[in-house]
Motif scaffolding. Structure first.
Motif, PDB file in Angstrom:
ATOM      1  N   ARG A 187       0.834  -1.200   0.000  1.00  0.00           N
ATOM      2  CA  ARG A 187       0.000   0.000   0.000  1.00  0.00           C
ATOM      3  C   ARG A 187       0.870   1.252   0.000  1.00  0.00           C
ATOM      4  O   ARG A 187       0.590   2.231  -0.698  1.00  0.00           O
ATOM      5  CB  ARG A 187      -0.906  -0.059   1.242  1.00  0.00           C
ATOM      6  CG  ARG A 187      -2.000   0.918   1.335  1.00  0.00           C
ATOM      7  CD  ARG A 187      -2.990   0.875   0.219  1.00  0.00           C
ATOM      8  NE  ARG A 187      -3.727  -0.363   0.049  1.00  0.00           N
ATOM      9  CZ  ARG A 187      -4.658  -0.816   0.870  1.00  0.00           C
ATOM     10  NH1 ARG A 187      -4.950  -0.192   1.964  1.00  0.00           N
ATOM     11  NH2 ARG A 187      -5.299  -1.917   0.591  1.00  0.00           N
ATOM     12  N   ALA A 188       1.963   1.202   0.767  1.00  0.00           N
ATOM     13  CA  ALA A 188       2.876   2.353   0.806  1.00  0.00           C
ATOM     14  C   ALA A 188       3.482   2.586  -0.576  1.00  0.00           C
ATOM     15  O   ALA A 188       3.589   3.720  -1.039  1.00  0.00           O
ATOM     16  CB  ALA A 188       3.975   2.123   1.835  1.00  0.00           C
ATOM     17  N   ILE A 192       3.759  13.543  -2.772  1.00  0.00           N
ATOM     18  CA  ILE A 192       3.674  14.514  -1.673  1.00  0.00           C
ATOM     19  C   ILE A 192       2.660  14.053  -0.634  1.00  0.00           C
ATOM     20  O   ILE A 192       2.898  14.102   0.573  1.00  0.00           O
ATOM     21  CB  ILE A 192       3.326  15.916  -2.211  1.00  0.00           C
ATOM     22  CG1 ILE A 192       4.533  16.441  -2.991  1.00  0.00           C
ATOM     23  CG2 ILE A 192       2.957  16.854  -1.078  1.00  0.00           C
ATOM     24  CD1 ILE A 192       4.423  17.863  -3.427  1.00  0.00           C
ATOM     25  N   ALA A 193       1.528  13.540  -1.130  1.00  0.00           N
ATOM     26  CA  ALA A 193       0.517  13.038  -0.200  1.00  0.00           C
ATOM     27  C   ALA A 193       1.086  11.868   0.587  1.00  0.00           C
ATOM     28  O   ALA A 193       0.877  11.758   1.789  1.00  0.00           O
ATOM     29  CB  ALA A 193      -0.740  12.625  -0.951  1.00  0.00           C
ATOM     30  N   ALA A 194       1.839  11.007  -0.086  1.00  0.00           N
ATOM     31  CA  ALA A 194       2.432   9.863   0.600  1.00  0.00           C
ATOM     32  C   ALA A 194       3.353  10.341   1.713  1.00  0.00           C
ATOM     33  O   ALA A 194       3.327   9.814   2.827  1.00  0.00           O
ATOM     34  CB  ALA A 194       3.197   8.986  -0.383  1.00  0.00           C
ATOM     35  N   ARG A 195       4.129  11.381   1.421  1.00  0.00           N
ATOM     36  CA  ARG A 195       5.024  11.900   2.454  1.00  0.00           C
ATOM     37  C   ARG A 195       4.231  12.470   3.605  1.00  0.00           C
ATOM     38  O   ARG A 195       4.599  12.315   4.767  1.00  0.00           O
ATOM     39  CB  ARG A 195       5.952  12.972   1.875  1.00  0.00           C
ATOM     40  CG  ARG A 195       7.005  12.385   0.980  1.00  0.00           C
ATOM     41  CD  ARG A 195       7.834  13.457   0.340  1.00  0.00           C
ATOM     42  NE  ARG A 195       8.749  14.067   1.302  1.00  0.00           N
ATOM     43  CZ  ARG A 195       9.619  15.003   0.963  1.00  0.00           C
ATOM     44  NH1 ARG A 195       9.691  15.443  -0.267  1.00  0.00           N
ATOM     45  NH2 ARG A 195      10.426  15.508   1.865  1.00  0.00           N
ATOM     46  N   LEU A 230       2.214   1.724  -3.509  1.00  0.00           N
ATOM     47  CA  LEU A 230       1.176   2.261  -4.399  1.00  0.00           C
ATOM     48  C   LEU A 230       0.938   3.746  -4.150  1.00  0.00           C
ATOM     49  O   LEU A 230       0.755   4.515  -5.092  1.00  0.00           O
ATOM     50  CB  LEU A 230      -0.145   1.523  -4.164  1.00  0.00           C
ATOM     51  CG  LEU A 230      -0.343   0.199  -4.869  1.00  0.00           C
ATOM     52  CD1 LEU A 230      -1.713  -0.360  -4.510  1.00  0.00           C
ATOM     53  CD2 LEU A 230      -0.257   0.395  -6.381  1.00  0.00           C
ATOM     54  N   SER A 231       0.949   4.141  -2.880  1.00  0.00           N
ATOM     55  CA  SER A 231       0.627   5.530  -2.567  1.00  0.00           C
ATOM     56  C   SER A 231       1.691   6.463  -3.136  1.00  0.00           C
ATOM     57  O   SER A 231       1.400   7.608  -3.467  1.00  0.00           O
ATOM     58  CB  SER A 231       0.491   5.721  -1.057  1.00  0.00           C
ATOM     59  OG  SER A 231       1.758   5.730  -0.447  1.00  0.00           O
ATOM     60  N   GLU A 252       0.681   7.057  -6.615  1.00  0.00           N
ATOM     61  CA  GLU A 252      -0.521   7.889  -6.695  1.00  0.00           C
ATOM     62  C   GLU A 252      -0.191   9.362  -6.479  1.00  0.00           C
ATOM     63  O   GLU A 252      -0.671  10.220  -7.200  1.00  0.00           O
ATOM     64  CB  GLU A 252      -1.522   7.437  -5.638  1.00  0.00           C
ATOM     65  CG  GLU A 252      -2.175   6.103  -5.941  1.00  0.00           C
ATOM     66  CD  GLU A 252      -3.198   6.231  -7.042  1.00  0.00           C
ATOM     67  OE1 GLU A 252      -4.030   7.155  -6.963  1.00  0.00           O
ATOM     68  OE2 GLU A 252      -3.176   5.423  -7.977  1.00  0.00           O
ATOM     69  N   ASP A 253       0.587   9.660  -5.465  1.00  0.00           N
ATOM     70  CA  ASP A 253       0.906  11.055  -5.168  1.00  0.00           C
ATOM     71  C   ASP A 253       2.011  11.086  -4.133  1.00  0.00           C
ATOM     72  O   ASP A 253       1.793  10.788  -2.965  1.00  0.00           O
ATOM     73  CB  ASP A 253      -0.337  11.782  -4.628  1.00  0.00           C
ATOM     74  CG  ASP A 253      -0.110  13.284  -4.560  1.00  0.00           C
ATOM     75  OD1 ASP A 253       1.007  13.707  -4.219  1.00  0.00           O
ATOM     76  OD2 ASP A 253      -1.049  14.037  -4.868  1.00  0.00           O
ATOM     77  N   ILE A 289       4.873   8.353   5.181  1.00  0.00           N
ATOM     78  CA  ILE A 289       5.563   7.242   4.530  1.00  0.00           C
ATOM     79  C   ILE A 289       6.982   7.661   4.153  1.00  0.00           C
ATOM     80  O   ILE A 289       7.177   8.738   3.574  1.00  0.00           O
ATOM     81  CB  ILE A 289       4.767   6.790   3.296  1.00  0.00           C
ATOM     82  CG1 ILE A 289       3.537   6.022   3.776  1.00  0.00           C
ATOM     83  CG2 ILE A 289       5.604   5.899   2.382  1.00  0.00           C
ATOM     84  CD1 ILE A 289       2.470   5.930   2.772  1.00  0.00           C
ATOM     85  N   MET A 309       1.526  11.441   4.599  1.00  0.00           N
ATOM     86  CA  MET A 309       0.926  10.339   5.351  1.00  0.00           C
ATOM     87  C   MET A 309       1.956   9.682   6.264  1.00  0.00           C
ATOM     88  O   MET A 309       1.674   8.679   6.908  1.00  0.00           O
ATOM     89  CB  MET A 309       0.382   9.263   4.403  1.00  0.00           C
ATOM     90  CG  MET A 309      -0.830   9.673   3.597  1.00  0.00           C
ATOM     91  SD  MET A 309      -2.218  10.144   4.609  1.00  0.00           S
ATOM     92  CE  MET A 309      -2.140  11.898   4.477  1.00  0.00           C
TER      93      MET A 309
END
Lengths: 241, 297
Positions: free
Chosen positions: B162-163, B172-175, B165-166, B169-170, B179, B177
């Motif tokens: 999941r990490a 900056i959003a992953a960071r 994939l994120s 996906e994005d 991750i 979150m």
């Protein structure tokens, strides 16, 4: 709780922040106002470690954020959440999966941990009932307002102590903006401190306790929300009155 | 000629290509990194496994061929994984086109180093690799192919997956979150390199002779083609893509009129796929599925 002391940020040769200082105390809603390009988004990015600072210090819960060495994921884990500009939800993941990503950093070791996460799901569904209806839907298929709700809910799933929101009203229908700001007041009442960056100064000042004004990379004015709302300069520049 | 003598090696090659496509899919499809140096990892796996079976453990290989085969392909995979780590740490600071260029450069460096290393035969190639386990070899290939696919499948459904994939996906959003983007990018890169090396290990034993020209840039392009045709970010797509890219040129071989222009037809089909169905076959499938769902609603 958060103390930003005269920070500066440059993007290559371009200086975005010259001298920004602000303070957020536990339990407050503080808003950061300013026109386009004043450096509001950059300030939040600097706090959450997405861009490096080149001067000044940021103190978070009595420690210098420099110890995290700009590693954004460790700053998040210390209880400081950033819901970035433009929502940035995971459009290819479902609403449920987006929320799970929010809870990614949470420990799941004990049953208590798991219960706490379940509780937080219920909490965000009470705040934003629409999200519960749309759980299996892909994030990208939500309306702008619903995506913003999802972005806030996702940040709340991290159970932050301080929630930084970047332009939650951007490009959203006025009715939904109202719902989102109501939710922010509710979130704050539940004990989350909020640092809000907003173009919609009237709405932001209506819910904030204190405010800072940012102009071309400098903090120029600060005061209680009521003071600033009555300041003739502010009224002229940002409130359109 | 017994048709099995043609079919079994072809299916072995197919299995290796399936592993290659599935491994590149972890990097390009799931993590959203643009890497086109996969032939480099494939080569490292092949040479390390060949060196293992011929130079390190020739007696053991004669006595225990099955165990030796497993040990050798694992050596190949581990060597490639290690190379992935060494290349990944500096290169993954780059994004998009720049990362692509760096990975192409890496693939070529590997090939040229092999071409000039006396110990592995340099430009004469690496001959005399024993086909360990003999007639059982195809079964081992199949077993490891299924195993690899299962491992990647499970990985992508875990929180680690999941990490990864994120990040696609994005970022900056992953960071935001929480991750550790750099860690998971490197992790995905190493996993991809590891399985490419595994495939290389089987390839070395399958061919019994390997040469640096077996691992040129076109191999990287071919693997990329597989996952593009199949649909990036879908394991089923990677498998389908590998099947099509491996078997289509072979199928065209049987027609007398078409066999002389089969590579031409093959190229044309690739262009058409990318023009009409840039999401690949799995993208097409998903679209069908989505419209059906909408009709039901």
């Amino acid at each position: 709780m958060l103390k930003v002391n005269s920070i500066g940020v440059s993007y290559g040769a371009v200086r975005a922040l010259f001298d920004v200082s602000l303070e957020v105390k536990r339990g407050e809603i503080v808003t950061l106002l300013g026109s386009n390009g004043a450096g509001k988004t950059t300030t939040l990015r600097a706090i959450s470690g997405l861009v490096p600072t080149n001067k000044g210090q940021i103190h978070w819960k009595d420690q210098d954020l420099a110890i995290f060495n700009g590693q954004a994921h460790r700053i998040v884990q210390s209880g400081l959440s950033h819901s970035p500009e433009g929502r940035r939800i995971f459009s290819g993941l479902s609403v449920k999966e987006n929320l799970e990503m929010g809870a990614y950093i949470r420990s799941r070791k004990t049953t208590q941990d798991k219960l706490a996460i379940e509780e937080d799901y219920e909490k965000v569904f009470t705040l934003f009932p629409r999200l519960k209806e749309r759980l299996p839907q892909l994030g990208g298929t939500l309306s702008g307002g619903e995506q913003q709700m999802l972005a806030i809910a996702r940040a709340l799933m991290q159970r932050p102590e301080l929630l930084m929101l970047d332009e939650p009203s951007l490009g959203i229908a006025p009715l939904l903006v109202e719902a989102i700001f109501k939710a922010l007041v509710e979130i704050n009442k539940q004990g989350v401190t909020i640092l809000l960056v907003e173009q919609n100064a009237a709405a932001a000042l209506s819910i904030a306790h204190r405010a800072y004004v940012l102009e071309t990379g400098h903090t120029t004015l600060t005061g209680s929300a009521a003071e600033l709302a009555n300041n003739p300069k502010i009224r002229e520049a940002y409130l359109g009155a | 000629m017994n048709y099995l003598d043609y079919l079994i090696p072809l299916l072995q090659l197919l299995c290796m290509n399936v592993i290659l496509a599935a491994s590149l899919n972890v990097i390009n499809g799931y993590c959203g990194l643009f890497s086109i140096g996969h032939a480099g990892f494939f080569a490292i796996g092949a040479y390390a496994a060949a060196a293992g079976s011929k130079l390190l453990m020739p007696e053991f290989a004669a006595a225990q061929p099955a165990l030796a085969l497993i040990a050798c392909v694992m050596i190949g995979a581990a060597a490639a994984g290690l190379a992935g780590l060494v290349v990944g740490i500096p290169c993954l600071r780059l994004t998009g086109d720049y990362l692509a260029i760096a990975t192409v450069g890496f693939g070529e460096i590997i090939r040229i180093v092999l071409l000039n290393t006396e110990a592995v035969g340099a430009s004469r190639g690496f001959p005399g690799i024993v086909l360990l386990t003999g007639k059982w070899f195809p079964l081992w290939v199949l077993l490891f192919t299924v195993g690899s696919l299962y491992f990647i499948h499970r990985l992508m459904r875990s929180s680690t997956g999941r990490a990864i994939l994120s990040i696609r996906e994005d970022e900056i959003a992953a960071r935001s979150m929480g991750i550790n983007v750099r860690f998971y990018k490197t992790f995905a890169f190493v996993v991809g390199a590891f399985f490419a090396g595994l495939s290389g290990g089987f390839f070395a034993h399958h061919s019994q002779f390997i040469h640096p020209s077996n691992f040129n840039f076109m191999i990287s392009v071919m693997v990329l083609l597989m996952i593009v045709v199949g649909g990036m970010g879908s394991q089923m797509g990677a498998v389908l893509g590998a099947i099509i890219v491996t078997l289509l040129p072979e199928a065209l071989r049987f027609s007398e009129t078409l066999s002389s222009i089969r590579m031409l037809i093959f190229g044309l089909i690739m262009i058409l796929v990318v023009l009409w169905q840039p999401q690949g076959l799995m993208g097409f499938y998903r679209k069908l599925f989505a419209t059906r769902k909408a009709e039901h609603a």
